[in-house]
Write a protein that holds these residues in place. Structure first.
Motif, mmCIF file in Angstrom:
data_model
loop_
_atom_site.group_PDB
_atom_site.id
_atom_site.type_symbol
_atom_site.label_atom_id
_atom_site.label_comp_id
_atom_site.label_asym_id
_atom_site.label_seq_id
_atom_site.Cartn_x
_atom_site.Cartn_y
_atom_site.Cartn_z
ATOM 1 N N PRO A 1 0.800 -1.217 0.000
ATOM 2 C CA PRO A 1 0.000 0.000 0.000
ATOM 3 C C PRO A 1 0.844 1.284 0.000
ATOM 4 O O PRO A 1 0.337 2.318 -0.409
ATOM 5 C CB PRO A 1 -0.810 -0.114 1.300
ATOM 6 N N TYR A 2 2.078 1.238 0.482
ATOM 7 C CA TYR A 2 2.894 2.454 0.482
ATOM 8 C C TYR A 2 3.461 2.705 -0.913
ATOM 9 O O TYR A 2 3.709 1.771 -1.673
ATOM 10 C CB TYR A 2 4.073 2.320 1.464
ATOM 11 N N ASP A 3 3.713 3.973 -1.225
ATOM 12 C CA ASP A 3 4.394 4.282 -2.467
ATOM 13 C C ASP A 3 5.769 3.625 -2.468
ATOM 14 O O ASP A 3 6.409 3.484 -1.418
ATOM 15 C CB ASP A 3 4.519 5.808 -2.627
ATOM 16 N N GLY A 4 6.210 3.239 -3.673
ATOM 17 C CA GLY A 4 7.423 2.450 -3.795
ATOM 18 C C GLY A 4 8.619 3.198 -4.333
ATOM 19 O O GLY A 4 8.747 4.431 -4.157
ATOM 20 N N THR A 5 9.491 2.465 -4.996
ATOM 21 C CA THR A 5 10.843 2.956 -5.295
ATOM 22 C C THR A 5 10.987 3.614 -6.673
ATOM 23 O O THR A 5 12.077 4.073 -6.996
ATOM 24 C CB THR A 5 11.851 1.798 -5.183
ATOM 25 N N LEU A 6 9.923 3.657 -7.467
ATOM 26 C CA LEU A 6 10.059 4.295 -8.784
ATOM 27 C C LEU A 6 9.908 5.816 -8.673
ATOM 28 O O LEU A 6 9.010 6.413 -9.270
ATOM 29 C CB LEU A 6 9.046 3.712 -9.769
ATOM 30 N N ALA A 7 10.786 6.402 -7.896
ATOM 31 C CA ALA A 7 10.735 7.838 -7.630
ATOM 32 C C ALA A 7 12.163 8.329 -7.454
ATOM 33 O O ALA A 7 12.996 7.611 -6.879
ATOM 34 C CB ALA A 7 9.936 8.103 -6.352
ATOM 35 N N GLU A 8 12.433 9.516 -7.917
ATOM 36 C CA GLU A 8 13.802 10.028 -7.790
ATOM 37 C C GLU A 8 14.188 10.244 -6.334
ATOM 38 O O GLU A 8 15.355 10.103 -5.971
ATOM 39 C CB GLU A 8 13.935 11.342 -8.565
ATOM 40 N N LEU A 9 13.206 10.575 -5.528
ATOM 41 C CA LEU A 9 13.465 10.795 -4.096
ATOM 42 C C LEU A 9 12.467 9.981 -3.281
ATOM 43 O O LEU A 9 11.305 9.856 -3.664
ATOM 44 C CB LEU A 9 13.300 12.282 -3.745
ATOM 45 N N MET A 10 12.933 9.465 -2.150
ATOM 46 C CA MET A 10 12.042 8.690 -1.280
ATOM 47 C C MET A 10 12.313 9.053 0.162
ATOM 48 O O MET A 10 13.478 9.196 0.557
ATOM 49 C CB MET A 10 12.333 7.198 -1.402
ATOM 50 N N VAL A 11 11.265 9.134 0.968
ATOM 51 C CA VAL A 11 11.437 9.267 2.406
ATOM 52 C C VAL A 11 11.030 7.954 3.064
ATOM 53 O O VAL A 11 9.943 7.443 2.802
ATOM 54 C CB VAL A 11 10.579 10.422 2.960
#
Lengths: 337, 337, 337, 337
Positions: free
Chosen positions: A110-120
């Protein structure tokens, strides 16, 4: 920042680039600039809506990624700016028993994953991957690597001299082959392609079976295993293969079943389990402490995960399509460079 | 048949050749023509009377041997004439829990041992050693090999990435090194000789310590082990080394203590065990099923035990003296050819 | 708020009431109004300076306490205002492997402990004790209860039919007796007092030995245990008793050693460990997950810890002196009412 | 001697009295005059030809029996004339791993079983049952008792506070209930009869479900188990119940499947196993060492197996018919008096 997200409704055609506001780390959190990610079959199912049809959208998919810590929130002690870290599959499962809450804390849904330039992510949800690995190699570990490690080591009690059956050449199977070799065990590998079996042999398999040419491959594996049967099966293919696995395994042996596969909904005859005293273990990837234990073994043995192909982040949909084609051996990765 | 036996009273000078009547196998027994034997420190202690001063004499010493089955009694199903077999340390401990009766059934005292051209043993007291081994190599397994296997595998739950400390270059320590490597573990080895440490390095150790030159070697090992301490110690040297081992081991780590050593009567400070949550495991060699499990691992990995030197059977006393000198690395064997 | 603290230098005479500012919970923390505490031998040693002579002063001693949550910080999900909670011995050891950092996070030194009207602790460092227990009963659990549970259950693999030897009538020993009974095991108890042995018998012991009258009580226990020896010893008394314990235990049995005891610095003969294949396990109390697992067992079985005597909080020094006298059976508690 | 044997072809009507020559013990064997036997569902299937249709006839059925040793062969050390002994289910499985050879050595097919006035068995194939039991009670242990012990204790690692789901009121289920209680665990029991549930409650169950009145009983059990699910299921009913069991079990819980049941050929959906990380363990009764370990627990706790009804030996067919009717709670026995 740029991300890929599933927009509107499920389907690979709806995996689209998007722009989101840059996130900032809160207390106990780290901000990571992603460098590499890897795909798992679960990610394809998520995008296609077959993994969890109730997942709200938009969602940034993928659980596995590696990046550099660029900012830390208050009270962070487990990482410093500049550290290379990998995400853990279950953000909140550090160690101990699996609980519903811990199992719900997965990246890529359910959480947003790793296909992002930045992650918290929270500081408890990261590990430091082995230093000798490239970013892409390190990004293969969180789901496939930990799953194979748990199947064989935590649940299977793998020992030198054991015989392990792995199926096909996907990420978990290749990791299982490598861990089995690392522990001095023998591996029987299957594939539908002689070319792939040749490559698997180069990775250290002991016996190979082309299941296209041998529809009784479970029995064949049983015979190859000194006529006694194999000690462990890492079962990834669903019910069709499970019946073969039950023929392959020895009395008192174990079969670890990996979730999230196409045939997982199929049905299984119980009788062979009974008559052979077999143990069937459903696998839940694993906790952070298992990940760290695996990392130590990978470092000590300078093991390198098998990266089949690296796509640029901007071609993420192509990577999904390639993985779905089944042409790969090992892991399909994305690079953010 | 020719044998060596301890005659009259204890002492290496009383280990003498003798002639005994050829034995014949009863129901359930096999007759073995011995081809090779190996020595353990326990055998020296037995001959010198320090292992069991109440042992009646004469006694044929030694627990370890390999030979060819030349006759089988009624009801024998586990071996055929012509088979190469090895003796088990505890004749009656096939599997399961150690009991007083099972532990009393040892060859080389109280039962006559392997320094005999012919031996009769029950069919449950033999195994088929790995085929790729020479007779001398196979003869090294019953006591030292099984002890190291039990320390690390059965009791220690050895895993890839673990760090193992072995002490000196005797039979058990070299087996422990080899099994640790087989499982993907790292080994820190100690010796008083740089030459031996060089040879140990060739066998795969990760770090070496010359304990003559480093009287804080326990602390050194702790530091080398990433500053966390080692996971397992295979402790063979008695109380002096045990204090160093307690400094070397990590919190929650384990120390396996091998019996029958010179310093075994010494005393140990309990406090470090408490404060580090350490497990101290007294070792009892192991059962036949462990032996067979080890054989499978040795075969699968084509591992070869380290034979330091082979003496002819007729020179048995010289072999004992050589072993007592401590000049060896690995095992001292006898050949009956 | 009122507290008791060790002021100036170590010693029971320096355990004095003091006034401190009321604390407030930060993010992820809870504020507890204490209702009860219990004493362990470690607390006496801490006050006297023999547990950790380098401990900075002033220090609020004691690791065990129970109270009511009166305020929660941001992000707290594990407790609500009004909940009754108990402290955990290691504030930061939730589950998984013991590490140096986790083991350093103990209440009552280095962290301030439970002898305070108000306490702030992180939400991961509390549990909800069984509801059927009084506050004083619940306050006995964090150190003694978890230690006994770990010795027998987590490390010992306790089973019905096992025979357990407990020594004396202190907190850990009485808990061990109760857990052993809960699992269908038999208990041999020792004491120097026939009165206490009578009370222990009422708690369910199977055999009792007055060690004042039987200085070969280890051998006696061995005989009572069907002449085979006991399966587990919960060793609390230091080296003098340890030699008896080694006589009492069966081949392949286990001895759990509890830390922080007077005789802990003494020395131990290694030989019996070797010859009997005994396992000696240093105990480190245990993690929160063990505490919760124990709580579930206590609730299911409506077990009640044995509270010997309750002192008012204002009489804390008297409670320490009473406990030091050794007159108690079970736990000595403090009430904040 | 008089026996009952399956004559000519399978079927309860072909279970007939017959006369055979009195057997005599060979070396290592004992001759037993049978006093009591007990029935298992496997025995019904054997007589009806559904357990092993290739079993040659005539065959004396039944694996479980108790009698008095009336003669011993040469070399027998494990029993003396006059001893009361029980048979083991697998004649040749003393301890250690299950192997094909060990698993083939079962009484009541392929070997002649216990429905005979006299029996010869090897001395390794007997145990001394707990002394406080009647002959009939002792005769219930070899198959049902050991199966339940293995499911919960050897495989399940049963602990106080665990929640165990048992199904119906057959022999294994009632033993499982009794062992769970002995270990301080809680039991949820199911039956189609409120009368039986009342009796089960008297035996110590914690919660009861009438599955006739609750076709979602798996979910009900999950809810009763604090909404978390049960820790262990002892699954005896085949595929229909297995789906309910998978709903009842907690994340990471275990299900032991008992062989030889009517529904065993049915099929099972794999998905819930995957998603809950459940372990499914096929049960193989167990070895002699497990039997002895169970006996010790039964003796220590003075536990008494539940004998539903005792038939005279001469009414063996009536006993089979009664058991098949399903009217029993616990075990159906035969007496040779």
């Amino acid at each position: 920042m740029k991300v890929f997200e599933i927009q509107g409704e499920f389907g690979l055609d709806n995996l689209k680039p998007a722009e989101r506001a840059d996130p900032r780390p809160g207390a106990g959190q780290v901000l990571i600039r992603m460098r590499a990610a890897s795909l798992n079959y679960r990610d394809i199912m998520t995008v296609e809506g077959t993994y969890n049809p109730k997942q709200p959208l938009p969602l940034i998919p993928c659980s596995d990624g590696v990046g550099e810590v660029v900012e830390v929130g208050d009270g962070v002690t487990r990482a410093r700016v500049g550290d290379r870290v990998a995400t853990t599959f279950f953000h909140d499962w550090v160690s101990g028993m699996p609980t519903r809450a811990r199992l719900r804390s997965t990246l890529g849904g359910p959480y947003d994953g790793t296909l992002a330039e930045l992650m918290v992510v929270g500081q408890e949800g990261i590990v430091h991957p082995p230093e000798h690995l490239s970013d892409e190699e390190a990004a293969t570990l969180p789901c496939s690597g930990v799953t194979a490690w748990n199947a064989l080591v935590e649940h299977g009690g793998l020992r030198a001299g054991d015989i392990v059956l792995v199926q096909g050449t996907g990420g978990v199977s290749i990791f299982a082959l490598q861990f089995a070799r690392m522990f001095g065990a023998l591996v029987i590998a299957t594939s539908s392609s002689d070319d792939k079996l040749q490559r698997v042999r180069e990775l250290g398999s002991w016996q190979e079976i082309n299941y296209r040419e041998d529809d009784g491959w479970g029995k064949t594996a049983h015979k190859l295993a000194h006529g006694v049967g194999v000690d462990h099966v890492v079962e990834v293919g669903g019910a069709g293969t499970l019946e073969q696995s039950l023929r392959a395994v020895r009395i008192g042996g174990s079969i670890s079943i990996i979730g999230a596969l196409s045939g997982a909904a199929s049905r299984l005859s119980v009788l062979p389990i009974l008559m052979q005293g077999v143990r069937l273990q459903g696998l839940l990837v694993g906790c952070r402490e298992s990940f760290e234990s695996m990392n130590r073994a990978i470092s000590s043995n300078q093991m390198r995960p098998v990266v089949d192909r690296v796509f640029p982040f901007s071609d993420a949909p192509a990577a999904f399509r390639y993985m779905k084609s089944g042409a790969h051996l090992g892991k399909v990765c994305l690079s953010f460079d």
